[in-house]
Design a protein around this motif. Structure first.
Motif, PDB file in Angstrom:
ATOM      1  N   PHE A 109       0.812  -1.210   0.000  1.00  0.00           N
ATOM      2  CA  PHE A 109       0.000   0.000   0.000  1.00  0.00           C
ATOM      3  C   PHE A 109       0.850   1.267   0.000  1.00  0.00           C
ATOM      4  CE2 PHE A 109      -3.227  -2.517   2.714  1.00  0.00           C
ATOM      5  CZ  PHE A 109      -3.719  -3.153   1.601  1.00  0.00           C
TER       6      PHE A 109
ATOM      7  N   SER B 271       0.614   3.344  -3.378  1.00  0.00           N
ATOM      8  CA  SER B 271      -0.780   3.094  -3.757  1.00  0.00           C
ATOM      9  C   SER B 271      -1.770   3.886  -2.919  1.00  0.00           C
ATOM     10  CB  SER B 271      -1.094   1.605  -3.644  1.00  0.00           C
ATOM     11  OG  SER B 271      -0.222   0.847  -4.441  1.00  0.00           O
ATOM     12  N   ALA B 272      -1.555   3.939  -1.602  1.00  0.00           N
ATOM     13  CA  ALA B 272      -2.493   4.638  -0.728  1.00  0.00           C
ATOM     14  C   ALA B 272      -2.499   6.141  -0.992  1.00  0.00           C
ATOM     15  CB  ALA B 272      -2.156   4.361   0.731  1.00  0.00           C
TER      16      ALA B 272
ATOM     17  N   SER C  53      -4.162   7.016  -4.519  1.00  0.00           N
ATOM     18  CA  SER C  53      -5.619   6.834  -4.502  1.00  0.00           C
ATOM     19  C   SER C  53      -6.270   7.744  -3.465  1.00  0.00           C
ATOM     20  CB  SER C  53      -5.970   5.374  -4.210  1.00  0.00           C
ATOM     21  OG  SER C  53      -5.557   5.035  -2.893  1.00  0.00           O
TER      22      SER C  53
ATOM     23  N   ALA D 283      -6.460   7.298  -0.386  1.00  0.00           N
ATOM     24  CA  ALA D 283      -7.274   6.445   0.468  1.00  0.00           C
ATOM     25  C   ALA D 283      -6.923   6.562   1.947  1.00  0.00           C
ATOM     26  CB  ALA D 283      -7.132   4.989   0.028  1.00  0.00           C
TER      27      ALA D 283
ATOM     28  N   VAL E 252      -7.980   0.255  -2.080  1.00  0.00           N
ATOM     29  CA  VAL E 252      -6.631   0.585  -2.531  1.00  0.00           C
ATOM     30  C   VAL E 252      -6.281  -0.382  -3.651  1.00  0.00           C
ATOM     31  CG1 VAL E 252      -4.188   0.704  -1.898  1.00  0.00           C
ATOM     32  CG2 VAL E 252      -5.930   1.435  -0.268  1.00  0.00           C
TER      33      VAL E 252
END
Length: 113
Positions: free
Chosen positions: A25, A48-49, A52, A54, A106
């Motif tokens: 993540f 990734s987090a 996004s 997130a 995610v």
């Protein structure tokens, strides 16, 4: 929800299947404080987090793909939950510092992609 761990096809040839590249993540968690879940310490800027939007530092992740994050002291167990094949999705139940609880998705990808 599905975890994508890849898998080899046939048995022909010596080691013909390659392991998929696993992605996380892009977050660092604080040590468990015994209050359930894992608190996000840092979100890596190209992970990734972050891409996004997130997760943010201070968020408490209560579960990943319906697996509760209670009493996870083993880093390898946590890594198995956070990592998956590039392009795979994970659903996280998150408790924000404001007290709001929500499910976020995610999509894992290599950092910077």
């Amino acid at each position: 929800q599905r975890m994508f761990w890849g898998g080899g096809g046939g048995l022909s040839g010596p080691r013909s299947s390659q392991k998929p590249k696993l992605c996380g993540f892009g977050v660092t968690f604080k040590k468990s404080d015994g209050k359930g879940g894992m608190v996000v310490k840092r979100v890596k800027s190209l992970g990734s987090a972050a891409t996004s939007n997130a997760l943010r530092a201070g968020d408490r992740v209560l579960s990943i793909d319906s697996t509760p994050l209670e009493d996870i002291a083993d880093a390898m167990h946590l890594a198995r939950l956070t990592h998956g094949e590039a392009g795979s999705a994970a659903v996280l139940k998150v408790l924000r510092p404001s007290g709001e609880q929500e499910d976020v998705v995610v999509i894992r990808h290599p950092a910077g992609v």
